[in-house]
Design a protein around this motif. Structure first.
Motif, PDB file in Angstrom:
ATOM      1  N   PRO A 187      15.049  51.625  83.384  1.00 47.36           N
ATOM      2  CA  PRO A 187      15.197  52.621  84.598  1.00 47.36           C
ATOM      3  C   PRO A 187      16.289  53.343  84.795  1.00 47.36           C
ATOM      4  N   ILE A 204      11.302  50.169  78.273  1.00 51.35           N
ATOM      5  CA  ILE A 204      11.456  50.633  79.425  1.00 51.35           C
ATOM      6  C   ILE A 204      12.932  50.507  80.006  1.00 51.35           C
ATOM      7  N   VAL A 246      10.541  56.727  80.220  1.00 53.40           N
ATOM      8  CA  VAL A 246      10.021  55.682  79.339  1.00 53.40           C
ATOM      9  C   VAL A 246      10.201  56.171  78.016  1.00 53.40           C
ATOM     10  N   TYR A 261       6.582  55.341  86.777  1.00 52.35           N
ATOM     11  CA  TYR A 261       7.688  56.157  85.996  1.00 52.35           C
ATOM     12  C   TYR A 261       7.225  57.513  85.815  1.00 52.35           C
ATOM     13  N   THR A 317      12.819  59.391  85.850  1.00 50.33           N
ATOM     14  CA  THR A 317      12.927  58.186  85.151  1.00 50.33           C
ATOM     15  C   THR A 317      12.118  58.259  83.927  1.00 50.33           C
TER      16      THR A 317
END
Length: 235
Positions: free
Chosen positions: A5, A3, A15, A55, A13
């Motif tokens: 950010p 992950i 992942v 996310y 955002t």
């Protein structure tokens, strides 16, 4: 999964797998803890979704359909999600028995080509194949491998990152740590002191995975082609 950010697509955002975009294939570590049936995979995915709250996008590509452990368990993310085939592909070779037994399962023309290439290469009295075990020699040859591979990939115009400092440091450290126990394997073709070709991979008791390869420059290729032409004339 990693992950980050700071990894964003416009205002979203993401992942994604923590591979910095340089790994050919990915598989979740959690696969070894999943029983292997679709219902369990869906339950696992529900738990993953809870972790990912906050996310925007989960990006999973280059994902293996099965795990790499001995059980070859199904990848639970593939079971739980709608997926599509990737355009990338890999070559898998299964050896049942030793090298000679496997070689004789190949088409006769392929075997003949192997033999011809080796015959041309070994015309030089200093030509040899080496499985490198000495740490200092391994690092020296790896440095040459980096130069060869970088030159070749940039020549093709590929998006090549492995000559950037973080990746170079990673592969160099992995080689230093894994050479002694055999988890990292470096094999080379050399003619005298010249590096003709090299292979860098990782291994365990069941499997070898090739990660990087390189071949020598134009002079070596020209010389080899000339020898190959002569060899074909001798046949």
């Amino acid at each position: 999964l990693g992950i980050d950010p700071q990894r964003r697509a416009e205002t979203l955002t993401l992942v994604e797998f923590a591979d910095a975009g340089v790994v050919d294939y990915n598989a979740p570590i959690v696969s070894r803890y999943c029983p292997g049936d679709a219902a369990s995979a869906r339950r696992l995915w529900k738990q993953v979704r809870l972790v990912l709250r906050g996310y925007d996008v989960l990006r999973i590509d280059k994902m293996l359909g099965r795990s790499l452990d001995g059980a070859q368990a199904p990848n639970p993310l593939k079971q739980a999600l709608h997926t599509q085939d990737c355009e990338m592909y890999g070559n898998q070779i299964e050896l049942h028995g030793n090298w000679e037994q496997w070689r004789h399962t190949l088409d006769k023309r392929v075997r003949k080509e192997f033999e011809r290439c080796w015959r041309v290469f070994t015309r030089s009295e200093e030509a040899r194949f080496e499985h490198v075990h000495d740490p200092d020699l391994a690092l020296e040859l790896f440095a040459q491998m980096e130069v060869q591979q970088s030159a070749r990939m940039h020549e093709t115009g590929a998006d090549y990152r492995l000559d950037e400092a973080p990746y170079r440091a990673f592969y160099k450290q992995a080689l230093a740590d894994g050479l002694a126990d055999g988890s990292v394997v470096l094999t080379v073709l050399r003619d005298g002191e010249a590096l003709v070709a090299s292979h860098y991979g990782i291994a365990n008791a069941r499997r070898y995975i090739a990660l990087r390869t390189s071949t020598g420059g134009a002079a070596t290729e020209t010389e080899t082609n000339s020898q190959t032409d002569k060899d074909m004339g001798d046949r």
